[in-house]
Design a protein around this motif. Sequence first.
Motif, PDB file in Angstrom:
ATOM      1  N   UNK A   1      -8.715  -5.720  -9.167  1.00 22.74           N
ATOM      2  CA  UNK A   1      -9.582  -6.849  -9.528  1.00 22.74           C
ATOM      3  C   UNK A   1      -9.952  -7.734  -8.336  1.00 22.74           C
ATOM      4  N   UNK A   2      -9.112  -7.742  -7.313  1.00 20.06           N
ATOM      5  CA  UNK A   2      -9.357  -8.621  -6.170  1.00 20.06           C
ATOM      6  C   UNK A   2      -9.907  -7.818  -4.991  1.00 20.06           C
ATOM      7  N   UNK A   3     -11.207  -7.941  -4.770  1.00 12.10           N
ATOM      8  CA  UNK A   3     -11.860  -7.168  -3.700  1.00 12.10           C
ATOM      9  C   UNK A   3     -11.349  -7.554  -2.326  1.00 12.10           C
ATOM     10  N   UNK A   4     -10.756  -8.758  -2.215  1.00 18.99           N
ATOM     11  CA  UNK A   4     -10.235  -9.206  -0.924  1.00 18.99           C
ATOM     12  C   UNK A   4      -8.791  -8.758  -0.679  1.00 18.99           C
ATOM     13  N   UNK A   5      -8.189  -8.173  -1.699  1.00 16.58           N
ATOM     14  CA  UNK A   5      -6.817  -7.696  -1.522  1.00 16.58           C
ATOM     15  C   UNK A   5      -6.833  -6.415  -0.690  1.00 16.58           C
ATOM     16  N   UNK A   6      -5.915  -6.287   0.286  1.00 20.06           N
ATOM     17  CA  UNK A   6      -5.854  -5.033   1.049  1.00 20.06           C
ATOM     18  C   UNK A   6      -5.575  -3.827   0.147  1.00 20.06           C
ATOM     19  N   UNK A   7      -4.992  -4.077  -1.014  1.00 17.69           N
ATOM     20  CA  UNK A   7      -4.724  -2.968  -1.943  1.00 17.69           C
ATOM     21  C   UNK A   7      -6.009  -2.414  -2.553  1.00 17.69           C
ATOM     22  N   UNK A   8      -7.106  -3.145  -2.397  1.00 20.09           N
ATOM     23  CA  UNK A   8      -8.391  -2.661  -2.920  1.00 20.09           C
ATOM     24  C   UNK A   8      -8.879  -1.435  -2.143  1.00 20.09           C
TER      25      UNK A   8
ATOM     26  N   UNK B   1      -1.375   4.472   0.956  1.00 19.08           N
ATOM     27  CA  UNK B   1      -0.761   3.522   1.890  1.00 19.08           C
ATOM     28  C   UNK B   1      -1.495   2.191   1.834  1.00 19.08           C
ATOM     29  N   UNK B   2      -0.700   1.124   1.672  1.00 18.92           N
ATOM     30  CA  UNK B   2      -1.251  -0.230   1.614  1.00 18.92           C
ATOM     31  C   UNK B   2      -0.517  -1.078   2.636  1.00 18.92           C
ATOM     32  N   UNK B   3      -1.254  -1.863   3.401  1.00 16.10           N
ATOM     33  CA  UNK B   3      -0.597  -2.878   4.239  1.00 16.10           C
ATOM     34  C   UNK B   3      -1.299  -4.206   4.015  1.00 16.10           C
ATOM     35  N   UNK B   4      -0.507  -5.193   3.605  1.00 12.40           N
ATOM     36  CA  UNK B   4      -1.043  -6.533   3.385  1.00 12.40           C
ATOM     37  C   UNK B   4      -0.507  -7.434   4.493  1.00 12.40           C
ATOM     38  N   UNK B   5      -1.311  -7.725   5.525  1.00 20.43           N
ATOM     39  CA  UNK B   5      -0.797  -8.488   6.670  1.00 20.43           C
ATOM     40  C   UNK B   5      -0.402  -9.918   6.309  1.00 20.43           C
ATOM     41  N   UNK B   6      -1.107 -10.545   5.373  1.00 18.91           N
ATOM     42  CA  UNK B   6      -0.762 -11.923   4.997  1.00 18.91           C
ATOM     43  C   UNK B   6       0.598 -11.953   4.299  1.00 18.91           C
ATOM     44  N   UNK B   7       0.847 -10.962   3.465  1.00 22.02           N
ATOM     45  CA  UNK B   7       2.127 -10.910   2.739  1.00 22.02           C
ATOM     46  C   UNK B   7       3.218 -10.232   3.560  1.00 22.02           C
ATOM     47  N   UNK B   8       2.821  -9.574   4.667  1.00 18.38           N
ATOM     48  CA  UNK B   8       3.752  -8.826   5.530  1.00 18.38           C
ATOM     49  C   UNK B   8       4.456  -7.723   4.738  1.00 18.38           C
ATOM     50  N   UNK B   9       3.662  -7.043   3.960  1.00 24.67           N
ATOM     51  CA  UNK B   9       4.196  -6.008   3.067  1.00 24.67           C
ATOM     52  C   UNK B   9       3.484  -4.677   3.293  1.00 24.67           C
TER      53      UNK B   9
END
Length: 209
Positions: free
Chosen positions: A30-37, A90-98
């Motif tokens: 749902x969140x286009x700005x999420x790195x998981x998108x 593979x997902x990397x979310x730099x803001x969440x450091x995950x």
Amino acid sequence: MNQPDSLPAYYDDLALSFEEAWGHITAGVTNRNSPSHMPVIGTVDAFGAPQMRIMILRNVSREERTLRFHTDTRSTKTEQLHHNVATSVLIYDPAAKVQIRISGKTQFSSQGDVANTAWSTSTPFARRCYMAEAAPGTPIAEPSSGLPTWIEGKQPDEAQLADYRENFAALLVKVETIEWLYLANAGHRRARWYWDAGQNVWAGCWLIP
Ligand SMILES: Cc1cc2nc3c(=O)[nH]c(=O)nc-3n(C[C@H](O)[C@H](O)[C@H](O)COP(=O)(O)O)c2cc1C
């Protein structure tokens, strides 16, 4: 002086880390700005070579343990994904450091309810890419979008799209393992969960990062 990280509630909590991992994954729909998108999808080609590409995450069902992606039935990855093969996400979310590493098997679906619904609920613009006249990856003499010239820069209507439905497929990655890496100055945290099919539960443990 460096301030210590303010540590999240899930830092030392395996069950909360698992919830957090699924939260990151599902946010990608749902969140286009999420790195998981836009995760990286890894497959292995016929020569055993790893192949990676970005794909848009279209749907997640935690209950079914599936992630849905869309692609062109004529694409190179389709050849690699036809037979319920091993797939990584593979997902990397730099803001969440995950970092989240998912592995599973892909079910290819170009006909039937899953593909039909995925097709009819996609926007006409998203479906326009399936109007390419030749298969994605086909060498061409001049730079081109591959689309028929009459549809370039335009939004197709349902009647114009109908002929191209056969080029569309949904890919369902059936999740088997989820690996979690949380980066923190206080010490990283790593965990992995796998689907225990005998017990019908997720089983997880911490790992040395
Ligand atoms: C932001 C972004 C989103 C993309 N989304 C998709 C997608 O949802 N499905 C897809 O098949 N390709 C998508 N692509 C293109 C793929 O990364 C890849 O270049 C293309 O599908 C060819 O891959 P293949 O040769 O492994 O089949 C996307 C690329 C980018 C940069």
